[in-house]
Design an enzyme around this catalytic site. Structure first.
Site, mmCIF file in Angstrom:
data_model
loop_
_atom_site.group_PDB
_atom_site.id
_atom_site.type_symbol
_atom_site.label_atom_id
_atom_site.label_comp_id
_atom_site.label_asym_id
_atom_site.label_seq_id
_atom_site.Cartn_x
_atom_site.Cartn_y
_atom_site.Cartn_z
ATOM 1 N N SER A 83 -30.702 -9.105 -4.952
ATOM 2 C CA SER A 83 -31.532 -9.085 -3.732
ATOM 3 C C SER A 83 -32.595 -10.182 -3.693
ATOM 4 O O SER A 83 -33.153 -10.441 -2.624
ATOM 5 C CB SER A 83 -32.222 -7.734 -3.589
ATOM 6 O OG SER A 83 -31.324 -6.793 -3.085
ATOM 7 N N LYS A 86 -32.157 -12.782 -1.113
ATOM 8 C CA LYS A 86 -32.473 -12.522 0.300
ATOM 9 C C LYS A 86 -33.689 -13.329 0.748
ATOM 10 O O LYS A 86 -33.739 -13.828 1.874
ATOM 11 C CB LYS A 86 -32.760 -11.033 0.511
ATOM 12 C CG LYS A 86 -31.565 -10.113 0.278
ATOM 13 C CD LYS A 86 -32.034 -8.654 0.196
ATOM 14 C CE LYS A 86 -30.885 -7.686 0.051
ATOM 15 N NZ LYS A 86 -31.363 -6.301 -0.227
ATOM 16 N N TYR A 209 -22.503 -12.955 1.652
ATOM 17 C CA TYR A 209 -23.690 -12.271 1.137
ATOM 18 C C TYR A 209 -23.464 -11.830 -0.316
ATOM 19 O O TYR A 209 -24.344 -11.990 -1.174
ATOM 20 C CB TYR A 209 -24.014 -11.065 2.044
ATOM 21 C CG TYR A 209 -24.952 -10.077 1.417
ATOM 22 C CD1 TYR A 209 -26.330 -10.324 1.357
ATOM 23 C CD2 TYR A 209 -24.463 -8.903 0.840
ATOM 24 C CE1 TYR A 209 -27.181 -9.422 0.745
ATOM 25 C CE2 TYR A 209 -25.318 -7.999 0.228
ATOM 26 C CZ TYR A 209 -26.673 -8.265 0.178
ATOM 27 O OH TYR A 209 -27.518 -7.372 -0.446
ATOM 28 N N TYR A 261 -39.150 -3.002 -0.725
ATOM 29 C CA TYR A 261 -38.592 -1.948 0.143
ATOM 30 C C TYR A 261 -39.650 -0.902 0.497
ATOM 31 O O TYR A 261 -40.786 -1.259 0.794
ATOM 32 C CB TYR A 261 -37.364 -1.297 -0.520
ATOM 33 C CG TYR A 261 -36.376 -2.324 -1.009
ATOM 34 C CD1 TYR A 261 -35.764 -3.185 -0.097
ATOM 35 C CD2 TYR A 261 -36.090 -2.478 -2.342
ATOM 36 C CE1 TYR A 261 -34.869 -4.155 -0.519
ATOM 37 C CE2 TYR A 261 -35.188 -3.450 -2.774
ATOM 38 C CZ TYR A 261 -34.590 -4.275 -1.854
ATOM 39 O OH TYR A 261 -33.730 -5.232 -2.276
ATOM 40 N N VAL A 279 -31.571 -5.783 -8.210
ATOM 41 C CA VAL A 279 -31.045 -4.638 -8.937
ATOM 42 C C VAL A 279 -30.519 -5.004 -10.332
ATOM 43 O O VAL A 279 -30.303 -4.125 -11.162
ATOM 44 C CB VAL A 279 -29.997 -3.936 -8.035
ATOM 45 C CG1 VAL A 279 -28.668 -4.675 -8.070
ATOM 46 C CG2 VAL A 279 -29.851 -2.494 -8.379
HETATM 47 O O1 DON Z 1 -26.101 -5.557 -1.741
HETATM 48 C C1 DON Z 1 -26.397 -5.014 -2.805
HETATM 49 O O2 DON Z 1 -26.430 -3.802 -2.915
HETATM 50 C C2 DON Z 1 -26.703 -5.894 -3.993
HETATM 51 N N1 DON Z 1 -25.944 -7.099 -3.934
HETATM 52 C C3 DON Z 1 -28.155 -6.254 -4.055
HETATM 53 C C4 DON Z 1 -29.065 -5.050 -4.095
HETATM 54 C C5 DON Z 1 -30.366 -5.273 -4.775
HETATM 55 O O3 DON Z 1 -30.553 -6.163 -5.583
HETATM 56 C C6 DON Z 1 -31.407 -4.257 -4.486
HETATM 57 N N2 DON Z 1 -32.661 -4.575 -5.149
HETATM 58 N N3 DON Z 1 -33.454 -3.995 -5.717
#
Ligand code: DON
Length: 338
Positions: A83, A86, A209, A261, A279
């Site tokens: 994430s 992003k 993405y 978030y 994550v």
């Molecule tokens: O889209 C997703 O779920 C993962 N590629 C990224 C999610 C993520 O890193 C959430 N962060 N804390």
């Protein structure tokens, strides 16, 4: 969007400086020593390959806008950016579309809900609300310039590499693992499309993405990427301008409101810095005008944020005097620079 009536009003830069090199180095080492033994939290496994991460990994990097880089612990271990991408893809599309348009298309306000929430989209008439939740990130990726998916990918990879100051590569295993398990993101993209808010092929956009989330970075890379946003859009190591100072400012505002978030308010209250977590265990926190802290440790709390990363960042925000809300009596300290 709020009407703040600031068209043409000069934007002054935030002032202040980090303490000297030795003090920053000493505090980065102290943060690592202080939290290295913390073993709360669990490694993410909803993307199967991520579960292979060593829970003991812990790296802290501090990149200064002057170009200095402090590295303690596992700052060379590569992990998928997830994430954290992003924030930087958002900066790239802001550069293309500008403040107003991107504010309307993707939004800047917190959903108050988890990063992959479907309900958040439904509650807001299909508006993604902000670019840090998955729906808003997918909507942002769809806006990346390029006539084909290959051209868009080239823009993303080249753009994020400019932020890092080196060529970033995809971890194909992570990409394959996430592609096989990302039905929720595919659903979000279809839902955006159903509301007329995705002007690109949903399958192709989610693939892009997912690929952007699979780019490999280190704690040092994310520190330099963050420091580029702290340095008015110029990479402090390569000295290359990556985005405009206005885009760097806008991206940091969005990070402050949404980077953690539904925990973003608590993060600002405790740490007082715009930041983004991923994550796989990375967190980048940015001190405008001063630099950025990149941490990597795969054990996460229930909201999906790195436990050691949060603690180390909080410690460094306090000890380095980075909290953007922490002021002192100006007259009592006249002549002294903090
Ligand atoms: O889209 C997703 O779920 C993962 N590629 C990224 C999610 C993520 O890193 C959430 N962060 N804390």
């Amino acid at each position: 969007m709020l009407n703040t009536d600031t068209e043409g009003v000069l934007q002054e830069a935030a002032t202040g400086a980090l303490p000297g090199w030795e003090r920053v180095e000493e505090l980065a080492r102290a943060a690592h020593a202080r939290y290295r033994a913390v073993d709360d939290g669990t490694v993410a496994d909803y993307i199967p390959v991520l579960a292979e991460a060593d829970p003991a990994w812990f790296g802290i990097a501090v990149a200064e806008t002057g170009g200095a880089l402090h590295e303690v612990g596992e700052t060379g271990v590569a992990f998928s950016i997830q994430s954290i991408s992003k924030a930087f893809v958002y900066a790239l599309v802001c550069e293309e579309f500008g403040h107003e348009r991107i504010g309307e298309l993707v939004g800047v306000d917190n959903t108050g809900l988890p990063f992959n929430s479907v309900i958040a989209l439904e509650l807001n008439g299909g508006h993604p609300m902000n670019p840090m939740v998955n729906a808003g990130a997918i909507a942002s990726t769809a806006l990346v310039p390029g006539a084909t998916a290959a051209e868009k990918w080239e823009s993303i990879q080249a753009g994020l590499s400019r932020f890092a100051g080196r060529e970033l590569e995809v971890d194909e295993r992570v990409f394959v693992s996430e592609s096989a398990t990302n039905s929720r993101n595919q659903a979000l993209a279809r839902l955006l499309q159903s509301y007329g808010r995705l002007d690109a092929d949903p399958g192709e956009t989610v693939e892009l993405y997912t690929r952007q989330c699979s780019l490999l970075v280190t704690a040092s890379d994310i520190a330099v990427m963050g420091a580029t946003l702290a340095d008015g859009g110029v990479n402090p190591v390569t000295r290359e301008r990556v985005v405009s100072a206005d885009v760097a400012r806008d991206t940091l505002a969005v990070l402050a409101a949404n980077g953690l978030y539904e925990r973003s308010g608590e993060w600002l209250f405790q740490i007082g810095l715009p930041a983004k977590s991923g994550v796989s265990g990375g967190i980048v926190a940015v001190a405008p005008g001063k630099g950025a802290i990149g941490t990597f440790s795969p054990r996460l709390d229930e909201a999906g944020n790195s436990v050691r990363g949060e603690r180390a960042t909080a410690y460094l925000s306090r000890t380095l005097g980075l909290n953007i809300f922490a002021s002192i009596d100006a007259r009592a300290t006249e002549g002294k620079q903090r």
